[in-house]
Design a protein around this motif. Structure first.
Motif, PDB file in Angstrom:
ATOM      1  N   UNK A 136      37.278  30.855  35.887  1.00 42.40           N
ATOM      2  CA  UNK A 136      38.674  31.060  35.497  1.00 42.40           C
ATOM      3  C   UNK A 136      39.351  32.068  36.418  1.00 42.40           C
ATOM      4  N   UNK A 137      38.674  33.203  36.669  1.00 36.59           N
ATOM      5  CA  UNK A 137      39.261  34.238  37.524  1.00 36.59           C
ATOM      6  C   UNK A 137      39.448  33.734  38.945  1.00 36.59           C
ATOM      7  N   UNK A 138      38.546  32.887  39.426  1.00 40.52           N
ATOM      8  CA  UNK A 138      38.683  32.329  40.765  1.00 40.52           C
ATOM      9  C   UNK A 138      39.864  31.365  40.837  1.00 40.52           C
ATOM     10  N   UNK A 139      40.089  30.642  39.761  1.00 41.09           N
ATOM     11  CA  UNK A 139      41.181  29.670  39.749  1.00 41.09           C
ATOM     12  C   UNK A 139      42.542  30.340  39.724  1.00 41.09           C
ATOM     13  N   UNK A 140      42.664  31.400  38.924  1.00 42.96           N
ATOM     14  CA  UNK A 140      43.974  32.022  38.744  1.00 42.96           C
ATOM     15  C   UNK A 140      44.138  33.334  39.510  1.00 42.96           C
ATOM     16  N   UNK A 141      43.042  33.984  39.821  1.00 43.03           N
ATOM     17  CA  UNK A 141      43.116  35.228  40.572  1.00 43.03           C
ATOM     18  C   UNK A 141      43.145  36.456  39.679  1.00 43.03           C
ATOM     19  N   UNK A 142      42.434  37.482  40.105  1.00 44.72           N
ATOM     20  CA  UNK A 142      42.450  38.755  39.388  1.00 44.72           C
ATOM     21  C   UNK A 142      42.097  39.870  40.359  1.00 44.72           C
ATOM     22  N   UNK A 143      42.412  41.088  39.977  1.00 47.60           N
ATOM     23  CA  UNK A 143      42.066  42.242  40.802  1.00 47.60           C
ATOM     24  C   UNK A 143      40.561  42.474  40.782  1.00 47.60           C
ATOM     25  N   UNK A 144      39.978  42.410  39.591  1.00 45.47           N
ATOM     26  CA  UNK A 144      38.527  42.521  39.417  1.00 45.47           C
ATOM     27  C   UNK A 144      38.167  42.091  38.008  1.00 45.47           C
ATOM     28  N   UNK A 145      36.904  41.810  37.798  1.00 37.76           N
ATOM     29  CA  UNK A 145      36.370  41.539  36.474  1.00 37.76           C
ATOM     30  C   UNK A 145      35.507  42.711  36.036  1.00 37.76           C
ATOM     31  N   UNK A 146      35.649  43.068  34.771  1.00 36.24           N
ATOM     32  CA  UNK A 146      34.853  44.148  34.193  1.00 36.24           C
ATOM     33  C   UNK A 146      33.920  43.574  33.133  1.00 36.24           C
ATOM     34  N   UNK A 147      32.639  43.800  33.334  1.00 35.28           N
ATOM     35  CA  UNK A 147      31.638  43.327  32.383  1.00 35.28           C
ATOM     36  C   UNK A 147      31.320  44.433  31.380  1.00 35.28           C
ATOM     37  N   UNK A 148      31.612  44.170  30.111  1.00 39.29           N
ATOM     38  CA  UNK A 148      31.050  44.968  29.023  1.00 39.29           C
ATOM     39  C   UNK A 148      29.859  44.174  28.501  1.00 39.29           C
ATOM     40  N   UNK A 149      28.694  44.469  29.009  1.00 36.20           N
ATOM     41  CA  UNK A 149      27.512  43.657  28.710  1.00 36.20           C
ATOM     42  C   UNK A 149      27.099  43.850  27.249  1.00 36.20           C
ATOM     43  N   UNK A 150      27.355  42.832  26.447  1.00 36.61           N
ATOM     44  CA  UNK A 150      27.130  42.921  25.001  1.00 36.61           C
ATOM     45  C   UNK A 150      25.665  42.633  24.665  1.00 36.61           C
ATOM     46  N   UNK A 151      24.811  43.455  25.205  1.00 32.95           N
ATOM     47  CA  UNK A 151      23.373  43.308  24.986  1.00 32.95           C
ATOM     48  C   UNK A 151      22.743  44.688  25.147  1.00 32.95           C
TER      49      UNK A 151
END
Length: 282
Positions: free
Chosen positions: A85-100
């Motif tokens: 999704x982020x590659x298709x629309x573009x974003x500054x960065x992705x932030x992972x809140x790893x829910x584990x």
């Protein structure tokens, strides 16, 4: 410092725009317009749902706002749809809140390395956020993770370690060294000031000045370290993330004891002042 082409962007969290009932008080477009008119550079929000993400991107892009995407994967494969999704629309960065919450370092390393392999396919940063009740819940465990995976890129939300470990306003030498290690591996920041007993305190209250000064010193160190890294071009982000209750302290009627929007504007002014001071220092 070398005269590199560096950019500093300040985002506003959409979560922070929610009222005491956990809802946006006006339509999304109106909220984004308010943020853009306040001269934020972008917004932070969930960016992995096939229906919601395109609409956020459409409205934000029309206003010249960038996007920090947030997601909460439990497995390595959970990251892939968000990357698509982020590659298709573009974003500054992705932030992972790893829910584990793995009990062993080996389990955690397997997840981190899996996410890193997937992230190699995109041209935007994918960062692991320091956050309670996530894979980075404990400061010491996160430091061990950094030793095992030294190229892990963090997004530092230091408030969680201050309240989680009940750090004093004058940190001990060990505390300071450990926080500085986190900062040396951080490629973005979430802005919130904590005390040793509260995850989010109003920065406009005089009694919280020592905590504001502590976080300001840490953010200064983080920016200084980022500027020293060997990158010719870069874009560093800082997100004002003053969450609604129960993050925000409330009165007996469940109402915020301060105006979080006004506090976000104060924080934006504070961090931009730090950036201007640090980035202009030879």
């Amino acid at each position: 410092m070398p005269d590199f082409n560096r950019e500093f962007v300040v985002f506003q969290s959409m979560w922070a725009m929610q009222n005491e009932q956990g809802a946006l008080p006006s339509p999304l477009e109106a909220q984004l317009t308010k943020i853009a008119e306040a001269r934020f550079d972008g917004v932070s929000d969930h960016f992995y749902e096939p229906v919601a993400a395109p609409e956020l991107w459409r409205l934000a892009s029309a206003l010249g706002l960038q996007i920090e995407g947030q997601l909460f994967p439990k497995t390595v494969d959970d990251l892939q749809p968000a990357l698509d999704i982020a590659s298709q629309y573009g974003c500054h960065h992705l932030t992972i809140q790893a829910d584990v919450r793995p009990r062993t370092l080996k389990e955690a390393v397997t997840l981190i390395e899996g996410w890193q392999r997937l992230a190699e396919q995109v041209d935007f940063p994918v960062l692991i956020e320091t956050h309670r009740y996530r894979i980075t819940n404990d400061l010491h465990f996160t430091l061990d993770l950094l030793k095992a995976v030294p190229d892990m890129k963090l997004l530092a939300d230091l408030s969680h370690y201050v309240v989680g470990r009940e750090m004093p306003a004058v940190p001990g030498a060990d505390d300071q060294q450990q926080i500085e290690t986190i900062l040396r591996h951080s490629w973005g920041f979430h802005g919130r000031v904590a005390s040793c007993e509260q995850v989010q305190v109003p920065i406009s209250f005089e009694q919280h000045r020592p905590w504001v000064e502590l976080f300001s010193r840490w953010w200064t160190l983080g920016i200084e370290d980022w500027l020293r890294r060997d990158r010719v071009h870069g874009s560093l982000s800082f997100t004002c993330e003053l969450g609604p209750p129960p993050y925000a302290i409330t009165d007996r009627f469940g109402r915020d004891i301060t105006d979080r929007w006004e506090e976000s504007l104060l924080m934006k002014t504070l961090i931009k002042g730090i950036w201007e001071r640090v980035s202009s220092t030879p």
